[in-house]
Structure formats: structure tokens, C-alpha cells
Design an enzyme around this catalytic site. Structure first.
Site, mmCIF file in Angstrom:
data_model
loop_
_atom_site.group_PDB
_atom_site.id
_atom_site.type_symbol
_atom_site.label_atom_id
_atom_site.label_comp_id
_atom_site.label_asym_id
_atom_site.label_seq_id
_atom_site.Cartn_x
_atom_site.Cartn_y
_atom_site.Cartn_z
ATOM 1 N N ASP A 28 0.957 -1.225 -0.078
ATOM 2 C CA ASP A 28 -0.095 -0.210 0.070
ATOM 3 C C ASP A 28 1.034 1.353 0.021
ATOM 4 O O ASP A 28 1.920 1.495 1.031
ATOM 5 C CB ASP A 28 -0.920 0.287 1.069
ATOM 6 C CG ASP A 28 -2.207 1.014 0.981
ATOM 7 O OD1 ASP A 28 -2.153 1.722 0.094
ATOM 8 O OD2 ASP A 28 -2.935 0.740 2.003
ATOM 9 N N ASP A 121 -3.400 2.485 -5.815
ATOM 10 C CA ASP A 121 -2.228 2.399 -5.058
ATOM 11 C C ASP A 121 -1.844 1.370 -4.049
ATOM 12 O O ASP A 121 -1.167 1.382 -3.155
ATOM 13 C CB ASP A 121 -2.229 3.840 -4.011
ATOM 14 C CG ASP A 121 -3.523 3.616 -3.136
ATOM 15 O OD1 ASP A 121 -4.439 2.971 -3.187
ATOM 16 O OD2 ASP A 121 -3.453 4.431 -2.119
ATOM 17 N N GLU A 122 -2.678 0.266 -4.181
ATOM 18 C CA GLU A 122 -2.283 -0.949 -3.453
ATOM 19 C C GLU A 122 -2.879 -2.160 -4.366
ATOM 20 O O GLU A 122 -3.425 -2.064 -5.246
ATOM 21 C CB GLU A 122 -3.189 -0.974 -2.332
ATOM 22 C CG GLU A 122 -4.650 -0.982 -2.480
ATOM 23 C CD GLU A 122 -5.443 -0.827 -0.855
ATOM 24 O OE1 GLU A 122 -5.238 -1.889 -0.007
ATOM 25 O OE2 GLU A 122 -6.339 0.169 -0.818
#
Length: 417
Positions: A28, A121-122
Site C-alpha cells: 500500500d 495505490d495498493e
DNA sequence: TCTGGGGTCCTGCTGCTT
DNA sequence: TCTGAAGCAGCAGGACCC
């Protein structure tokens, strides 16, 4: 550079945990949108910065310096500005985020093809096939963090465990810029010490219900009879939370992701009560949804609209078509039909949205012409608009009713995101 | 405090079909 | 022909996630 590792409560960095069988990594990015934006504003590094905008917008992301004042993602901008008036507010740059995200996903792919992105983003990674080549899961996690930092200039946090949901909780505890490994034989005590809100799927409402049942920690959920949980929370949620409370989460890392719906909605700068104005927005949204459907080579059978009134009450209406469609015009006509059927008399509307559900690939859905459509009809027009947009930019061709009087800029009405 | 935009999933209700 | 049960699809609302 030194990166924080092995910060599981009760451990020290000289006491590396046993990561045998911990093949799931959750990676993350830390304050992704803020960190990415600051790459082009190095003078603001170390200062409070909020990413967001608009009169009615919310915070997309904030630097940790701003978070110290209580600013958090999804918080209304007005409140964030009040909490941290000295913060610099910057508009989001979605193209930049997409580019960095693509590079980060490429880093993941160099480790393993078993990647399940959750958002820009993860992602979850199953590294079981990479251990012989690259080392233990914790070693791989450390390598990923170093690579992303060196190549993208941003930091990330990693959770390492044997299941997805524990890896996800672990990465949250590792933030910012850290890594937490939860060994297989420590999963149950690790999970059960957490508050109920830490569980995936427990939001405000469910937490409230759990509190009403007298359950505050995951251990409380674990030791509550399943029928009691099902009575209080419903079959699916009750069973799901009980499983998680015992550290059981058999969901594998899924490489393939098939979209189930595609939609767009828009909150107006000011509430609108003119149905003709609403129709114009429905046309714009239908246009956007149709373009995305065709780009993804998908068609959809159910058209749904969402209407949010000034008091924030929200209603949805849906209609299932006889045949799936990817034609902006057909989406628009169905959407306006649904809206008109509401019979609203000058109601003050804050948001409208259009969504296509029951998606099928174009190849699997023989498309029929719209009723009364000429040989060279709306479908051909859509294709021509798509080609023009690909060549000259999104919004270069659009319905005449969307061109504001005196406007020459295609971006006036069409959101490029 | 005053709430975006993109999604997924669950639940309860209703109406249709068998 | 009528009725009730069961299964299913469609719809609406809501909770949740990032």
C-alpha cells in the site's frame, strides 16, 4: 536509507518473525496521491498539503503533516481547511497517478504474475512462486519497498501474512514506510486483540450494531455463537465476520478482474431544479459511460440512474433492456425515461449518476439496432466520436446540446478523467 | 461537519412463472 | 379454473471500500 521493518507489537527488529507460509503480501503506497503530487512540488515536502478541491469536494489525500491536525481522506474540504488553515491545497493530477501506478504494478509483475490490484495505490501479491528465486516473503517485501522508493521516489508499506485480510491489516499497522509480518501461528492472537472496526467490512453502521450486541474486540466476535451474529447482522455479514475473527480467509489472490458495472456521476457546484439542465447532465454522463463501455469492449443490459436531493437523500431507479447496449444514445434515452418517470416538480437536485450493469463482452452479446434506428445510426456515430476522441482528445466531438453558448473549450463540459 | 466518484455486495420486497 | 408454495429475476436502498 533505512526502512522500518518487523514492527509487530511486542517484537523488536532484532527478532525477525518466522515468515514461513506467509506468501501473501499487501503493498500500500503511503499517502499516495499526496506523495505523488509532491514529486513536482519538492518545496512543499515536510509541510501540510491537502489534495482535493471544489466547493463541495472532499479530501482525496493529505500529507502526514496535515493528518497531524486531524485531516483525513474523504473529509469535506471545508472541514479540512478549518482544521488545518495553513495547509497548501493542490488539485489532483489523475494522469500522474495513473502513470506512477502503472510503473508500480510493473515492479510487482517483475516479482510475480499473481497480482490483484485493489486500486491505483495498493495490491495483493502471492509470492509463493518467487521465493526460490528472490528469497523469503519478508525479503521480497523489503526489495519491493526499496525498488519503489528508488524508482518512484515515494514510500509504501507492506503487510506479510498467510491470508489476504491479515496482510491488509498488517500493512495498515506498518504505515508509514514500514513492514509488518504476521507469522502463521500468531494470526489468531494478532487478529483477536484488534477492535471490531479493524475488520474488513466493518464500517460505522456495522460497528454500531456490534457495539449494541456488546462486542468491541475481534475476540468478542470470535466467542459469540454464530447464530447470534447471523441474527444481529444477517447471514452473509455474520458468517463472514465470524470466519475472519478466527483468522480464516480462504480467498486467493485473483489475477483476473471482471467489471460488473460501469458508471459516472456528478455532484453539481450548486443544486439544480431545472429538468432540462438535468437532461443535459444525463446526456453528458451517458456519453461518458458509453465511451468507457466501448473502450472496454463491453455492453450492459441494465441502465440505472441515481438522484441525490439537496437534503442528501438518494434514490436509484433501474430498467433492464431486452438486449445489451453500448450506445450512448440508448443509455441516455433510458436514463431520461427513468428520470422523467420520477415526476419531480422543481426538486432541488445535488447529484445525478448513470450506470450500466449486467455487463457482457461485446463478443458474447450480439448487438441489435435501436428501434427505428437508420442503417447508419447512433452506433456508427459513437464509433466516429470515439475515433475522433482518440485522435484529437476526449471532448473534441460532442452533442451540440452540451456546447455551452460562447464556449470554445471542449473541456468545459467533459471531464477528462 | 456536511458529506466525491468509482465501484461491490447484501438484504428485503415484489411480481412473474411453474 | 383456482390457489398456494417455491424459485427466480428485477428493483431499490444501504453499507462498505479505496
Amino acid at each position: 536509507m533505512s526502512r522500518r521493518q518487523f514492527s509487530l507489537p511486542g517484537r523488536t527488529s532484532s527478532d525477525p518473525p518466522d515468515d514461513t507460509g506467509c506468501t501473501i503480501l499487501h503493498v500500500d503506497m503511503d499517502a499516495f496521491y499526496a506523495s505523488a503530487t509532491l514529486l513536482s512540488h519538492p518545496e512543499l515536502v515536510g509541510t501540510p498539503v491537502i489534495i482535493g478541491g471544489g466547493n463541495r469536494g472532499v479530501v482525496l489525500s493529505a500529507t502526514y503533516e496535515a493528518r497531524r491536525y486531524g485531516v483525513a481522506s474523504a473529509m469535506p474540504m471545508t472541514r479540512a481547511r478549518r482544521l488545518c488553515p495553513q495547509a497548501t491545497v493542490l488539485a489532483p493530477d489523475h494522469r500522474l497517478y495513473a502513470a506512477i501506478s502503472a510503473a508500480v504494478m510493473e515492479t510487482f509483475r517483475s516479482v510475480t504474475p499473481e497480482i490483484e490490484p485493489l486500486s491505483l495505490d495498493e495490491a495483493f501479491l502471492d509470492v509463493s512462486g518467487a521465493i526460490r528465486r528472490l528469497g523469503s516473503p519478508a525479503t521480497i517485501g523489503a526489495q519491493i519497498r526499496d525498488t519503489i522508493h528508488d524508482e518512484q521516489g515515494i514510500t509504501c508499506s507492506v503487510g506479510v501474512s498467510s491470508t489476504k485480510f491479515v496482510a491488509k491489516i498488517a500493512s495498515g499497522l506498518a504505515k508509514p514506510d514500514g513492514m509488518v509480518v504476521v507469522p502463521r501461528d500468531e494470526v489468531i492472537p494478532f487478529v483477536q486483540q484488534l477492535p471490531v472496526a479493524a475488520l474488513w467490512g466493518v464500517g460505522d453502521k456495522t460497528e454500531e450494531q456490534l457495539t449494541r450486541l456488546g462486542l468491541r474486540t475481534v475476540a468478542d466476535i470470535a466467542h459469540t455463537p454464530l447464530p447470534t451474529l447471523i441474527r444481529g447482522l444477517g447471514e452473509a455479514t455474520g458468517t463472514h465476520l465470524h470466519e475472519l475473527a478466527w483468522g480464516r480467509d480462504p480467498r486467493p489472490v485473483h489475477r483476473e478482474h471482471r467489471e460488473k458495472s460501469i458508471g459516472a456521476d456528478e455532484t453539481f457546484e450548486y443544486d439544480i431544479d431545472d429538468p432540462r439542465e438535468i437532461h443535459r447532465h444525463l446526456l453528458k454522463l451517458s456519453d461518458r459511460v458509453g465511451a468507457r463501455l466501448r473502450a472496454a469492449r463491453l455492453t450492459g443490459r441494465t441502465v440505472s440512474i441515481k438522484v441525490r436531493f439537496s437534503d442528501f437523500t438518494t434514490i436509484t431507479r433501474a430498467r433492464t433492456l431486452r438486449e445489451p447496449t453500448d450506445t450512448s444514445r440508448e443509455i441516455y434515452e433510458t436514463a431520461t425515461g427513468l428520470f422523467d418517470a420520477l415526476g419531480l416538480q422543481r426538486a432541488r437536485i445535488r447529484l445525478v449518476g448513470v450506470r450500466l450493469e449486467k455487463l457482457v463482452a461485446v463478443e458474447e452479446a450480439p448487438i441489435q439496432g435501436m428501434l427505428g434506428e437508420p442503417d447508419h445510426g447512433w452506433r456508427e456515430a459513437d464509433r466516429a466520436i470515439d475515433r475522433a476522441s482518440a485522435r484529437f482528445g476526449a471532448g473534441s466531438v460532442r452533442p451540440a446540446s452540451l456546447i455551452a453558448r460562447g464556449s470554445t473549450s471542449p473541456s468545459d463540459d467533459r471531464d477528462l478523467s
